[in-house]
Design a protein around this motif. Structure first.
Motif, PDB file in Angstrom:
ATOM      1  N   ALA A  17      68.534  16.469  23.267  1.00 12.67           N
ATOM      2  CA  ALA A  17      69.366  16.463  21.735  1.00 12.67           C
ATOM      3  C   ALA A  17      68.107  15.497  20.808  1.00 12.67           C
ATOM      4  O   ALA A  17      68.152  15.905  19.781  1.00 12.67           O
ATOM      5  CB  ALA A  17      70.479  15.162  21.885  1.00 12.67           C
ATOM      6  N   THR A  18      67.233  14.633  21.285  1.00 13.47           N
ATOM      7  CA  THR A  18      66.141  14.101  20.376  1.00 13.47           C
ATOM      8  C   THR A  18      65.257  15.156  19.940  1.00 13.47           C
ATOM      9  O   THR A  18      64.864  15.173  18.949  1.00 13.47           O
ATOM     10  CB  THR A  18      65.635  13.040  21.324  1.00 13.47           C
ATOM     11  N   ILE A  19      64.869  16.174  20.823  1.00 14.83           N
ATOM     12  CA  ILE A  19      63.745  17.104  20.501  1.00 14.83           C
ATOM     13  C   ILE A  19      64.605  17.941  19.656  1.00 14.83           C
ATOM     14  O   ILE A  19      64.002  18.376  18.449  1.00 14.83           O
ATOM     15  CB  ILE A  19      63.599  18.098  21.562  1.00 14.83           C
ATOM     16  N   ALA A  20      65.847  18.351  19.457  1.00 10.41           N
ATOM     17  CA  ALA A  20      66.383  19.153  18.544  1.00 10.41           C
ATOM     18  C   ALA A  20      66.691  18.508  17.191  1.00 10.41           C
ATOM     19  O   ALA A  20      66.343  19.038  16.060  1.00 10.41           O
ATOM     20  CB  ALA A  20      67.856  19.444  19.129  1.00 10.41           C
ATOM     21  N   MET A  21      66.781  17.260  17.384  1.00  9.99           N
ATOM     22  CA  MET A  21      66.839  16.308  16.109  1.00  9.99           C
ATOM     23  C   MET A  21      65.511  16.661  15.366  1.00  9.99           C
ATOM     24  O   MET A  21      65.451  16.831  14.302  1.00  9.99           O
ATOM     25  CB  MET A  21      67.320  14.954  16.325  1.00  9.99           C
ATOM     26  N   ARG A  22      64.222  16.260  15.988  1.00  8.05           N
ATOM     27  CA  ARG A  22      62.982  16.171  15.766  1.00  8.05           C
ATOM     28  C   ARG A  22      62.686  17.431  15.114  1.00  8.05           C
ATOM     29  O   ARG A  22      62.040  17.429  13.786  1.00  8.05           O
ATOM     30  CB  ARG A  22      62.069  15.803  16.759  1.00  8.05           C
ATOM     31  N   VAL A  77      74.415  14.437  25.355  1.00 10.18           N
ATOM     32  CA  VAL A  77      73.835  13.226  25.844  1.00 10.18           C
ATOM     33  C   VAL A  77      74.946  12.659  27.048  1.00 10.18           C
ATOM     34  O   VAL A  77      75.493  11.552  26.857  1.00 10.18           O
ATOM     35  CB  VAL A  77      73.526  12.161  24.988  1.00 10.18           C
ATOM     36  N   ASN A  78      75.032  13.279  28.033  1.00  8.92           N
ATOM     37  CA  ASN A  78      75.737  12.947  29.303  1.00  8.92           C
ATOM     38  C   ASN A  78      74.631  12.559  30.222  1.00  8.92           C
ATOM     39  O   ASN A  78      73.386  13.275  29.988  1.00  8.92           O
ATOM     40  CB  ASN A  78      76.739  13.734  29.836  1.00  8.92           C
ATOM     41  N   GLY A  79      75.039  12.236  31.430  1.00 10.11           N
ATOM     42  CA  GLY A  79      73.614  12.211  32.329  1.00 10.11           C
ATOM     43  C   GLY A  79      73.653  10.736  33.358  1.00 10.11           C
ATOM     44  O   GLY A  79      74.728  10.324  33.092  1.00 10.11           O
ATOM     45  N   LEU A 135      76.180   6.225  24.584  1.00  9.82           N
ATOM     46  CA  LEU A 135      77.448   6.622  23.798  1.00  9.82           C
ATOM     47  C   LEU A 135      76.909   6.460  22.284  1.00  9.82           C
ATOM     48  O   LEU A 135      77.252   7.626  21.501  1.00  9.82           O
ATOM     49  CB  LEU A 135      78.530   5.849  23.776  1.00  9.82           C
ATOM     50  N   ARG A 136      76.384   5.639  21.773  1.00 10.03           N
ATOM     51  CA  ARG A 136      75.814   5.639  20.431  1.00 10.03           C
ATOM     52  C   ARG A 136      74.733   6.392  20.202  1.00 10.03           C
ATOM     53  O   ARG A 136      74.488   7.053  18.928  1.00 10.03           O
ATOM     54  CB  ARG A 136      75.645   4.061  19.934  1.00 10.03           C
ATOM     55  N   ILE A 137      73.867   6.725  21.283  1.00 13.48           N
ATOM     56  CA  ILE A 137      72.661   7.727  21.017  1.00 13.48           C
ATOM     57  C   ILE A 137      73.471   9.256  20.703  1.00 13.48           C
ATOM     58  O   ILE A 137      73.127  10.083  20.158  1.00 13.48           O
ATOM     59  CB  ILE A 137      71.833   7.838  22.177  1.00 13.48           C
ATOM     60  N   ALA A 138      74.508   9.413  21.771  1.00 10.32           N
ATOM     61  CA  ALA A 138      75.200  10.564  21.924  1.00 10.32           C
ATOM     62  C   ALA A 138      75.964  10.780  20.112  1.00 10.32           C
ATOM     63  O   ALA A 138      75.853  11.943  19.740  1.00 10.32           O
ATOM     64  CB  ALA A 138      76.281  10.700  22.774  1.00 10.32           C
ATOM     65  N   ALA A 139      76.407   9.802  19.819  1.00 14.31           N
ATOM     66  CA  ALA A 139      77.159   9.826  18.318  1.00 14.31           C
ATOM     67  C   ALA A 139      76.055  10.274  17.381  1.00 14.31           C
ATOM     68  O   ALA A 139      76.102  11.027  16.423  1.00 14.31           O
ATOM     69  CB  ALA A 139      77.563   8.594  18.301  1.00 14.31           C
ATOM     70  N   LYS A 154      85.042   7.578  20.039  1.00 12.97           N
ATOM     71  CA  LYS A 154      85.784   8.525  20.570  1.00 12.97           C
ATOM     72  C   LYS A 154      85.369   9.273  21.804  1.00 12.97           C
ATOM     73  O   LYS A 154      85.822   9.570  22.637  1.00 12.97           O
ATOM     74  CB  LYS A 154      85.825   9.677  19.260  1.00 12.97           C
ATOM     75  N   LEU A 155      83.906   9.328  21.848  1.00  5.08           N
ATOM     76  CA  LEU A 155      83.300   9.829  23.089  1.00  5.08           C
ATOM     77  C   LEU A 155      83.631   8.885  24.268  1.00  5.08           C
ATOM     78  O   LEU A 155      83.938   9.521  25.191  1.00  5.08           O
ATOM     79  CB  LEU A 155      81.736   9.864  22.889  1.00  5.08           C
ATOM     80  N   ALA A 156      83.511   7.680  24.201  1.00  9.43           N
ATOM     81  CA  ALA A 156      84.066   6.917  25.447  1.00  9.43           C
ATOM     82  C   ALA A 156      85.504   7.254  25.784  1.00  9.43           C
ATOM     83  O   ALA A 156      85.828   7.450  27.040  1.00  9.43           O
ATOM     84  CB  ALA A 156      84.052   5.412  25.005  1.00  9.43           C
ATOM     85  N   LYS A 157      86.387   7.444  24.845  1.00  7.10           N
ATOM     86  CA  LYS A 157      87.656   7.762  25.151  1.00  7.10           C
ATOM     87  C   LYS A 157      87.792   9.284  25.894  1.00  7.10           C
ATOM     88  O   LYS A 157      88.220   9.567  26.710  1.00  7.10           O
ATOM     89  CB  LYS A 157      88.612   7.597  23.964  1.00  7.10           C
ATOM     90  N   GLN A 158      86.944  10.021  25.192  1.00  5.02           N
ATOM     91  CA  GLN A 158      87.156  11.519  25.779  1.00  5.02           C
ATOM     92  C   GLN A 158      86.371  11.422  27.436  1.00  5.02           C
ATOM     93  O   GLN A 158      86.769  12.239  28.030  1.00  5.02           O
ATOM     94  CB  GLN A 158      86.196  12.589  24.829  1.00  5.02           C
TER      95      GLN A 158
END
Length: 493
Positions: A26-31, A49-51, A195-199, A467-471
């Motif tokens: 995800a970070t590489i894609a953003m960069r 960003v699961n894992g 979770l906030r990195i994923a968001a 939202k991700l936490a609940k999902q």
């Protein structure tokens, strides 16, 4: 038989496939996408960003006595850049490092490394004041003797910690001080919210039209071609699609060996399965993170207490009955780049945990912490564990500050072990793309290079993280910032 659609590369700029959307992918894609590169991000899961458990910034690597000073310096610099990029993803509280009396280590052995790290932090802040993200360099670490803690234990609990001493009061009051060696050290290694990195990644990438995010998508084939690479993939229930790419980034985490096998590349790596456990503990105190050092794999293995909002605590215990698992550390072979985890561990990743084992391991984690913090014995199971497998390149299982390796000119592996290394891996890959003429060198500085990510508001990131936490069936407290005085209009139970 599936119909196959073929899409050639018609872009003037480079076209890059990133396989795997964990924190590295995800970070590489953003960069790359923030700088205008055409990116396709492929992820088997339903979101980014699961894992394996991610809770600690490692701004100096002080959790790991066994790693080299150079790795610690690398982690410090990587962590500072991570905070500057993921500005809403840090849980601002220090980490306390204690050495139990039963442990063979000596607290004073940590000081040469801490002094080295503090000196380097001073240099980085002098070079660019924006690097001052861990507090003032003079305050990077401090130490406490037994009598210091006995004196702090007489203080009332601070409602909002505003100094190192304030953060130490809960520890001084409730830790079993007589069971420790001295001094006890406090260091500015903060928490990190997966979770906030994923968001942040999701909200950023959805605003970048040159990045196509394919979730619930399995890459089925990868082969070299005259243009670079031919990649075939399938969405759930959809026909197979084949696309051409100039460059492929293997960011598949512990599954990276499968992609190497498709590309017919060999690679030595280790895969390790780990888990951390979520508990509720009723306490009025605002705790720092606490590490009790111990020998890995023994009953006295390291114990780690990570606080979140609303009495939620995450626990690690580096014993075979808590965080470590029988058969959980496996190596690749000469014939297979993918280390083979035992079926019971794979089933935990892909399906669910047996309830009895969840209960037993969480209870063991609580007992492990309670031997040092007596009142923690009253903690209760809060949710399913945070778990997953991580890859470690090569054969050194103690490696922590890893980044990237290449095969030929047009294939890279992101081989991070800690989340703090994700941006470093992205920068190395970007350098290769610029060298190949697949990306324009329009870099300025970190903040201006990540225009979209930097414009995200804290409220937007937190709301999406909840939202991700609940999902994912976790308490929303796991998504909230943990810093003094924070207030967010969200349910945190």
């Amino acid at each position: 038989m599936n119909n196959t659609a073929v899409h050639p590369n018609t872009h003037n700029n480079g076209k890059v496939a990133v396989i795997g959307a964990g924190v590295a992918g995800a970070t590489i894609a953003m960069r790359l996408a923030e700088l205008g590169v055409q990116v396709s991000l492929f992820e088997q899961g339903v979101s980014l960003v699961n894992g394996p458990p991610m809770c600690h910034l490692h701004a100096g690597g002080n959790l790991y006595r066994e790693i080299s000073d150079q790795q610690c310096l690398n982690l410090l610099e990587q962590s500072i850049n991570t905070v500057r990029l993921y500005q809403h993803c840090v849980n601002v509280r220090p980490t306390v490092i204690a050495v139990p009396s039963q442990d063979a280590g000596k607290p004073e052995e940590l000081f040469p490394r801490l002094n080295l790290l503090q000196q380097r932090y001073h240099q980085l802040v002098a070079e660019d004041v924006r690097n001052q993200v861990l507090g003032h360099p003079d305050n990077y670490f401090c130490s406490y003797q037994y009598q210091d803690l006995k004196r702090l234990a007489e203080r009332p609990l601070p409602s909002v910690p505003s100094s190192n001493d304030d953060w130490m009061v809960p520890f001084a009051k409730q830790a079993k001080l007589e069971q420790l060696k001295y001094p006890v050290i406090l260091v500015q290694e903060y928490g990190l919210s997966s979770l906030r990195i994923a968001a942040t990644a999701a909200l950023t990438l959805q605003q970048l039209p040159n990045c196509q995010v394919h979730t619930q998508t399995k890459v089925q084939a990868l082969s070299q071609a005259s243009h670079g690479w031919s990649l075939s993939y399938q969405n759930q229930g959809a026909s197979t699609c084949t696309e051409s790419f100039d460059f492929v980034v293997n960011a598949s985490g512990f599954r990276s060996g499968h992609v190497d096998n498709m590309a017919q590349f060999k690679r030595q790596r280790i895969v390790e399965f780990k888990a951390a456990y979520l508990t509720w503990w009723q306490t009025p105190a605002i705790w720092p993170e606490v590490i009790f050092h111990g020998e890995r794999g023994t009953p006295q293995g390291m114990a780690q207490l990570t606080p979140y909002c609303n009495g939620l605590f995450q626990l690690h215990g580096m014993t075979k009955h808590i965080t470590l698992f029988k058969g959980g550390l496996v190596n690749s072979s000469n014939d297979d780049a993918q280390p083979a985890l035992p079926t019971p561990l794979l089933s935990k990743i892909e399906q669910q945990w047996p309830e009895l084992e969840l209960q037993q391991r969480t209870h063991a984690a609580i007992e492990h912490l309670a031997q040092f913090i007596g009142p923690f014995a009253s903690a209760k199971l809060a949710a399913k564990p945070l778990y997953g497998a991580q890859q470690i390149p090569g054969e050194d299982s103690s490696l922590r500050a890893a980044a990237v390796s290449f095969e030929g000119e047009h294939y890279a592996r992101a081989e991070i072990v800690k989340a703090s290394s994700a941006l470093s891996s992205a920068n190395v890959i970007l350098e290769r793309l610029i060298h190949l003429g697949l990306a324009k060198d329009t870099r300025q500085d970190l903040e201006r290079d990540f225009k979209v990510a930097q414009k995200l508001t804290e409220h937007a990131v937190i709301s999406h993280a909840i939202k991700l936490a609940k999902q994912r069936d976790y308490p929303s407290a796991l998504a909230l910032p943990y810093h003094a005085g924070y207030n967010h209009p969200a349910q945190v139970s």
